[in-house]
Scaffold this active site. Structure first.
Site, PDB file in Angstrom:
ATOM      1  N   ARG A  35      89.051 -11.065   8.234  1.00  0.00           N
ATOM      2  CA  ARG A  35      88.117 -11.023   7.026  1.00  0.00           C
ATOM      3  C   ARG A  35      87.980  -9.536   6.734  1.00  0.00           C
ATOM      4  O   ARG A  35      86.705  -8.742   6.225  1.00  0.00           O
ATOM      5  CB  ARG A  35      87.233 -11.196   6.903  1.00  0.00           C
ATOM      6  CG  ARG A  35      87.088 -12.951   7.573  1.00  0.00           C
ATOM      7  CD  ARG A  35      87.689 -13.742   6.318  1.00  0.00           C
ATOM      8  NE  ARG A  35      87.807 -14.863   6.111  1.00  0.00           N
ATOM      9  CZ  ARG A  35      89.061 -15.469   6.175  1.00  0.00           C
ATOM     10  NH1 ARG A  35      90.456 -14.442   7.018  1.00  0.00           N
ATOM     11  NH2 ARG A  35      89.244 -17.143   6.435  1.00  0.00           N
ATOM     12  N   CYS A  52      82.619 -19.083   2.591  1.00  0.00           N
ATOM     13  CA  CYS A  52      81.670 -19.431   4.248  1.00  0.00           C
ATOM     14  C   CYS A  52      81.173 -18.500   4.379  1.00  0.00           C
ATOM     15  O   CYS A  52      81.141 -17.181   3.675  1.00  0.00           O
ATOM     16  CB  CYS A  52      82.870 -19.395   5.023  1.00  0.00           C
ATOM     17  SG  CYS A  52      83.366 -20.939   5.709  1.00  0.00           S
ATOM     18  N   GLU A  99      79.782 -13.279   6.235  1.00  0.00           N
ATOM     19  CA  GLU A  99      81.236 -12.737   5.283  1.00  0.00           C
ATOM     20  C   GLU A  99      80.885 -11.843   4.044  1.00  0.00           C
ATOM     21  O   GLU A  99      81.630 -11.203   3.278  1.00  0.00           O
ATOM     22  CB  GLU A  99      82.107 -13.463   5.732  1.00  0.00           C
ATOM     23  CG  GLU A  99      83.548 -13.621   4.753  1.00  0.00           C
ATOM     24  CD  GLU A  99      84.221 -14.635   4.785  1.00  0.00           C
ATOM     25  OE1 GLU A  99      84.927 -15.676   5.805  1.00  0.00           O
ATOM     26  OE2 GLU A  99      85.400 -15.135   4.277  1.00  0.00           O
TER      27      GLU A  99
HETATM   28  N1  EPU Z   1      82.487 -27.022  12.081  1.00  0.00           N
HETATM   29  C1  EPU Z   1      80.904 -28.671  12.389  1.00  0.00           C
HETATM   30  N2  EPU Z   1      80.368 -28.230  11.824  1.00  0.00           N
HETATM   31  C2  EPU Z   1      80.364 -27.745  10.092  1.00  0.00           C
HETATM   32  C3  EPU Z   1      81.835 -27.001   9.838  1.00  0.00           C
HETATM   33  C4  EPU Z   1      83.335 -27.067  11.029  1.00  0.00           C
HETATM   34  O1  EPU Z   1      81.297 -29.181  13.578  1.00  0.00           O
HETATM   35  O2  EPU Z   1      79.232 -28.089   9.482  1.00  0.00           O
HETATM   36  C5  EPU Z   1      83.589 -27.846  13.392  1.00  0.00           C
HETATM   37  C6  EPU Z   1      84.840 -28.836  12.783  1.00  0.00           C
HETATM   38  O3  EPU Z   1      85.283 -30.007  12.557  1.00  0.00           O
HETATM   39  C7  EPU Z   1      86.116 -27.758  13.257  1.00  0.00           C
HETATM   40  C8  EPU Z   1      85.477 -26.132  13.709  1.00  0.00           C
HETATM   41  O4  EPU Z   1      84.118 -26.066  13.440  1.00  0.00           O
HETATM   42  O5  EPU Z   1      86.476 -28.533  14.615  1.00  0.00           O
HETATM   43  C9  EPU Z   1      85.962 -25.085  12.934  1.00  0.00           C
HETATM   44  O6  EPU Z   1      85.892 -25.632  11.451  1.00  0.00           O
HETATM   45  P1  EPU Z   1      86.721 -25.791   9.737  1.00  0.00           P
HETATM   46  O7  EPU Z   1      88.320 -25.978  10.295  1.00  0.00           O
HETATM   47  O8  EPU Z   1      85.861 -25.542   8.191  1.00  0.00           O
HETATM   48  O9  EPU Z   1      87.270 -24.096   9.747  1.00  0.00           O
HETATM   49  P2  EPU Z   1      86.289 -22.794   9.935  1.00  0.00           P
HETATM   50  O10 EPU Z   1      86.373 -21.743  10.769  1.00  0.00           O
HETATM   51  O11 EPU Z   1      84.915 -23.009   9.055  1.00  0.00           O
HETATM   52  C10 EPU Z   1      87.673 -21.268   8.496  1.00  0.00           C
HETATM   53  C11 EPU Z   1      87.182 -20.195   7.724  1.00  0.00           C
HETATM   54  C12 EPU Z   1      87.253 -21.281   5.672  1.00  0.00           C
HETATM   55  C13 EPU Z   1      89.256 -21.787   5.748  1.00  0.00           C
HETATM   56  C14 EPU Z   1      88.521 -22.918   6.957  1.00  0.00           C
HETATM   57  C15 EPU Z   1      90.356 -23.186   6.903  1.00  0.00           C
HETATM   58  C16 EPU Z   1      86.118 -18.438   8.484  1.00  0.00           C
HETATM   59  C17 EPU Z   1      84.865 -17.630   8.621  1.00  0.00           C
HETATM   60  N3  EPU Z   1      86.286 -19.634   7.368  1.00  0.00           N
HETATM   61  O12 EPU Z   1      86.595 -22.147   8.422  1.00  0.00           O
HETATM   62  O13 EPU Z   1      87.515 -19.877   5.394  1.00  0.00           O
HETATM   63  O14 EPU Z   1      88.713 -22.276   4.489  1.00  0.00           O
HETATM   64  O15 EPU Z   1      88.667 -22.034   8.727  1.00  0.00           O
HETATM   65  O16 EPU Z   1      91.381 -22.540   7.607  1.00  0.00           O
HETATM   66  O17 EPU Z   1      86.923 -18.324   8.619  1.00  0.00           O
HETATM   67  C18 EPU Z   1      85.872 -18.642   4.538  1.00  0.00           C
HETATM   68  O18 EPU Z   1      86.061 -17.316   4.469  1.00  0.00           O
HETATM   69  O19 EPU Z   1      85.270 -18.714   3.021  1.00  0.00           O
HETATM   70  C19 EPU Z   1      86.256 -19.614   3.736  1.00  0.00           C
HETATM   71  C20 EPU Z   1      85.590 -20.663   3.233  1.00  0.00           C
END
Ligand code: EPU
Length: 307
Positions: free
Chosen positions: A177, A227, A297
């Protein structure tokens, strides 16, 4: 009066592509923030260099913005000039060898679609992210394990003196990022990528899978900045916030989404102060309960001068 001189100079330069007293709330997906002194839309590199030179001569802060999907402006507004590289910088072309050249103002949604219809993959990681190519590059935006820098080969930027430089991928500092290696004050003009020949059906399947996943796990149809925090190494900010029991936690009109805890949602009448308070409360609680300090972010913009 220096300000009048600057107003006149920018009007002469840009005609109706300069607006005064523009609301930053209308320029961002979060929908908060007070007025900026002005919004300039230069059409080409020459105009951009001239706008920057005028601002620098009067010591006016200036800042380039894309689609405003990762910006939080203060309620006091921005005491300076915002610059939007549209429509002049929005062109892109994808040739038969998979070489993509995109202006900083190009909409990534159009680029993702072009990759699909021409059978070249590499930009799927940007699907569903409402941003311009310049914003995507600065943030090294991505999803689904990929980032915009993966296929990047070179980048063009203008320094604060108006000189244009071309920089190869090897000379950039590519991080999660964040794209470093462009000098302070440098403005991304565009970039070149090498995409990979891939059957459109395979690209389509990947895009469909990502869309379905997003619909399942992220809030839809609400005002947010995606995010809010970066994921700490090996962790998920959303999971940490969720584990602290903060889903649905609200300050003023800003709320931690119930669908995904790393999304902060504008419930209708939120202010920038609401989002900042919510951010600080979440950082404090996660630090206290999990010992990790979340880093935004979302780019928290100052009110000018200090930027
Ligand atoms: N999770 C929870 N509770 C929540 C949200 C997530 O327990 O409220 C758990 C999920 O169940 C999963 C883990 O956390 O086991 C990861 O969650 P998720 O797959 O949604 O991915 P993330 O790491 O939260 C990242 C990127 C997103 C992108 C998604 C999908 C970052 C900060 N976020 O989210 O990017 O869409 O992967 O690829 O890197 C963004 O950068 O604005 C963004 C939305």
């Amino acid at each position: 009066m220096p300000e009048r001189r600057l107003h006149n100079a920018l009007h002469k330069l840009l005609g109706d592509r300069i607006a005064w007293g523009f609301s930053t709330a209308n320029l961002t997906t979060l929908g908060v923030g007070g007025p900026a002194w002005g919004l300039a839309r230069p059409e080409n590199e020459g105009e951009l260099a001239a706008v920057v030179a005028e601002c620098r001569a009067e010591e006016w802060p200036y800042m380039v913005i894309g689609c405003g999907s990762n910006l939080l402006f203060p309620d006091a507004g921005y005491r300076g000039l915002l610059i939007k590289l549209r429509p002049g910088f929005e062109k892109f072309e994808l040739d038969g060898n998979g070489i993509l050249r995109a202006g900083a103002g190009a909409k990534v949604s159009a680029i993702v679609s072009a990759g699909l219809s021409c059978g070249f993959s590499g930009m799927e990681c940007l699907s569903g992210i409402p941003c311009s190519m310049g914003g995507a590059l600065i943030m090294n935006a991505g999803s689904g394990g990929g980032a915009v820098s993966d296929c990047l080969t070179r980048l063009d930027y203008m320094d604060s003196a108006g000189q244009v430089f071309r920089i190869g991928k090897a000379n950039l500092n590519i991080e999660y990022r964040r794209l470093g290696g462009i000098p302070q004050g440098g403005i991304i003009l565009g970039a070149e990528f090498q995409l990979l020949p891939t059957p459109p059906l395979a690209i389509k399947a990947r895009l469909d899978e990502m869309t379905a996943q997003r619909r399942k796990s992220q809030p839809q149809g609400v005002r947010s900045a995606g995010c809010f925090f970066k994921n700490p190494a090996g962790e998920s900010a959303g999971r940490l916030i969720d584990q602290c029991g903060l889903k649905g936690f609200q300050i003023g009109g800003a709320r931690v989404s119930e669908a995904h805890a790393n999304f902060f949602v504008n419930m209708g009448k939120a202010t920038a102060a609401d989002f900042l308070q919510l951010m600080n409360a979440v950082i404090e609680k996660v630090h206290k309960e999990r010992g990790l300090i979340l880093e935004p972010e979302v780019h928290i913009v100052g009110s000018g001068n200090a930027n």
